[in-house]
Design an enzyme around this catalytic site. Sequence first.
Site, PDB file in Angstrom:
ATOM      1  N   LYS A 162       6.640 -26.975 108.776  1.00  0.00           N
ATOM      2  CA  LYS A 162       7.567 -27.916 108.471  1.00  0.00           C
ATOM      3  C   LYS A 162       8.494 -28.166 109.731  1.00  0.00           C
ATOM      4  O   LYS A 162       8.884 -27.375 110.294  1.00  0.00           O
ATOM      5  CB  LYS A 162       8.075 -27.897 106.962  1.00  0.00           C
ATOM      6  CG  LYS A 162       9.133 -26.793 107.162  1.00  0.00           C
ATOM      7  CD  LYS A 162      10.412 -26.635 107.346  1.00  0.00           C
ATOM      8  CE  LYS A 162      11.202 -25.404 107.477  1.00  0.00           C
ATOM      9  NZ  LYS A 162      12.640 -25.861 108.319  1.00  0.00           N
ATOM     10  N   ASP A 218      12.248 -22.627 101.090  1.00  0.00           N
ATOM     11  CA  ASP A 218      11.152 -23.381 102.058  1.00  0.00           C
ATOM     12  C   ASP A 218       9.827 -23.293 101.468  1.00  0.00           C
ATOM     13  O   ASP A 218       8.838 -23.963 101.709  1.00  0.00           O
ATOM     14  CB  ASP A 218      11.196 -23.290 103.456  1.00  0.00           C
ATOM     15  CG  ASP A 218      12.479 -23.525 104.066  1.00  0.00           C
ATOM     16  OD1 ASP A 218      13.283 -24.183 103.527  1.00  0.00           O
ATOM     17  OD2 ASP A 218      12.528 -23.174 105.305  1.00  0.00           O
TER      18      ASP A 218
HETATM   19  P1  ATP Z   1      13.667 -19.413 108.055  1.00  0.00           P
HETATM   20  O1  ATP Z   1      12.523 -19.364 107.024  1.00  0.00           O
HETATM   21  O2  ATP Z   1      14.396 -18.065 107.701  1.00  0.00           O
HETATM   22  O3  ATP Z   1      14.078 -20.709 108.296  1.00  0.00           O
HETATM   23  P2  ATP Z   1      11.931 -19.691 110.222  1.00  0.00           P
HETATM   24  O4  ATP Z   1      11.261 -20.630 109.648  1.00  0.00           O
HETATM   25  O5  ATP Z   1      12.841 -19.966 111.392  1.00  0.00           O
HETATM   26  O6  ATP Z   1      12.601 -18.761 109.069  1.00  0.00           O
HETATM   27  P3  ATP Z   1       9.823 -17.549 110.038  1.00  0.00           P
HETATM   28  O7  ATP Z   1       8.883 -17.466 111.091  1.00  0.00           O
HETATM   29  O8  ATP Z   1       9.488 -17.997 108.569  1.00  0.00           O
HETATM   30  O9  ATP Z   1      11.149 -18.556 110.667  1.00  0.00           O
HETATM   31  O10 ATP Z   1      10.719 -16.174 110.168  1.00  0.00           O
HETATM   32  C1  ATP Z   1      12.122 -15.761 110.036  1.00  0.00           C
HETATM   33  C2  ATP Z   1      12.247 -14.182 110.054  1.00  0.00           C
HETATM   34  O11 ATP Z   1      11.462 -13.804 108.982  1.00  0.00           O
HETATM   35  C3  ATP Z   1      11.329 -13.573 111.102  1.00  0.00           C
HETATM   36  O12 ATP Z   1      12.218 -13.303 112.268  1.00  0.00           O
HETATM   37  C4  ATP Z   1      10.839 -12.167 110.576  1.00  0.00           C
HETATM   38  O13 ATP Z   1      11.417 -11.356 110.994  1.00  0.00           O
HETATM   39  C5  ATP Z   1      10.777 -12.473 109.100  1.00  0.00           C
HETATM   40  N1  ATP Z   1       9.498 -12.862 108.426  1.00  0.00           N
HETATM   41  C6  ATP Z   1       8.976 -12.218 107.137  1.00  0.00           C
HETATM   42  N2  ATP Z   1       7.608 -12.527 106.961  1.00  0.00           N
HETATM   43  C7  ATP Z   1       7.325 -13.131 108.011  1.00  0.00           C
HETATM   44  C8  ATP Z   1       5.911 -13.675 108.286  1.00  0.00           C
HETATM   45  N3  ATP Z   1       5.071 -13.632 107.565  1.00  0.00           N
HETATM   46  N4  ATP Z   1       5.761 -14.468 109.467  1.00  0.00           N
HETATM   47  C9  ATP Z   1       6.982 -14.648 110.365  1.00  0.00           C
HETATM   48  N5  ATP Z   1       8.093 -14.208 110.107  1.00  0.00           N
HETATM   49  C10 ATP Z   1       8.082 -13.445 108.922  1.00  0.00           C
END
Ligand code: ATP
Length: 316
Positions: A23, A150
């Site tokens: 998203k 989210d």
């Molecule tokens: P947020 O949902 O916190 O805004 P984001 O969208 O910026 O995060 P994501 O890729 O969802 O980014 O990951 C945020 C953090 O969550 C990563 O740095 C990682 O340590 C942790 N994490 C846990 N599970 C996952 C997963 N399945 N994929 C990616 N990151 C994960």
Amino acid sequence: MTALPVDGPPTPLSRVVVRAPGKINLSLAVGGVDGRGYHQLATVFHAVGLYETVTVQPSDVLTLSVTSHVVGDVPLDDSNLALRAAKLLQERHGVTAGAAIHVDKEVPVAGGMGGGSADAAATLIALSRLWGLRLAPDELRRLGADLGADVPFAMLGHTALGRGKGDDLSSVLTSGDWTWVLASPGGHLSTPAVYGRFDELMLEIGREVPRIPEPDAIQLQALRSGDVHLLGQTLHNDLQAAAFSLHEHLEDLVTLAETSGACGAVVSGSGPTIAVLARDRDHAHELAGILSGSGRVGLCLVTEGSVPGAKVVVEG
Ligand code: ATP
């Protein structure tokens, strides 16, 4: 006498594959902190055509493997959101079976695009089927909200307004498709760190945030009418200044997109991915060429929104 068909136990599934989109946030207004420590939000989520694909197969124990088409470290331990989703489902529904979970990643890691949330959403849907729970969408969304704000949106998809901590969703009517360039200067931003910096900045400048932030009515109107220029003008993120102060190349990238003829550009969520709105696909490729040519981007791709939420693509 004709024999009536007898309903035997359902045939156990050997594989379920679910795809869930990443998203961007078209607007993100941040308000006060509630009793549980969550900032109150008014945000417009928009699902884009980058997908996480989760495959689950029967197993005695829970295992996780990940393949990734994007840079960034994905934890393989119990903190992984796919494993947390599986464990939550086991606990709440008394499931003793395990599963082999495989995640194929296309959404940038820690880029503000909700990749981990999409993994959690896809895993809940896939395991609910593999384990024969067949939970209703509402129940799956409630479980998802316990894993992250989210997650319910990754299930719903398209475009939606998120209130509360972002998980109180209502669908937003949109006209036509929108073409985006997603660009990142590279690196990662931690969501808690960006919110922490936002709080500091508000204190520093003595600005009081509203207790409950209001959605942007003009943005909702732009989406409804399909007005790409108006939508571009309304792209907004209260966290942007905080993200700029934590990532030295981010502000330059947004400025470059804005001065290169984009309809608008904004940091998505807590960054550092930026969403750049184009008039159409040709315009998007032109903008992507300029951004990539600047040597300031680690990732740059063209995609469309709004796409549907998590979907079962294989079951058998
Ligand atoms: P947020 O949902 O916190 O805004 P984001 O969208 O910026 O995060 P994501 O890729 O969802 O980014 O990951 C945020 C953090 O969550 C990563 O740095 C990682 O340590 C942790 N994490 C846990 N599970 C996952 C997963 N399945 N994929 C990616 N990151 C994960």
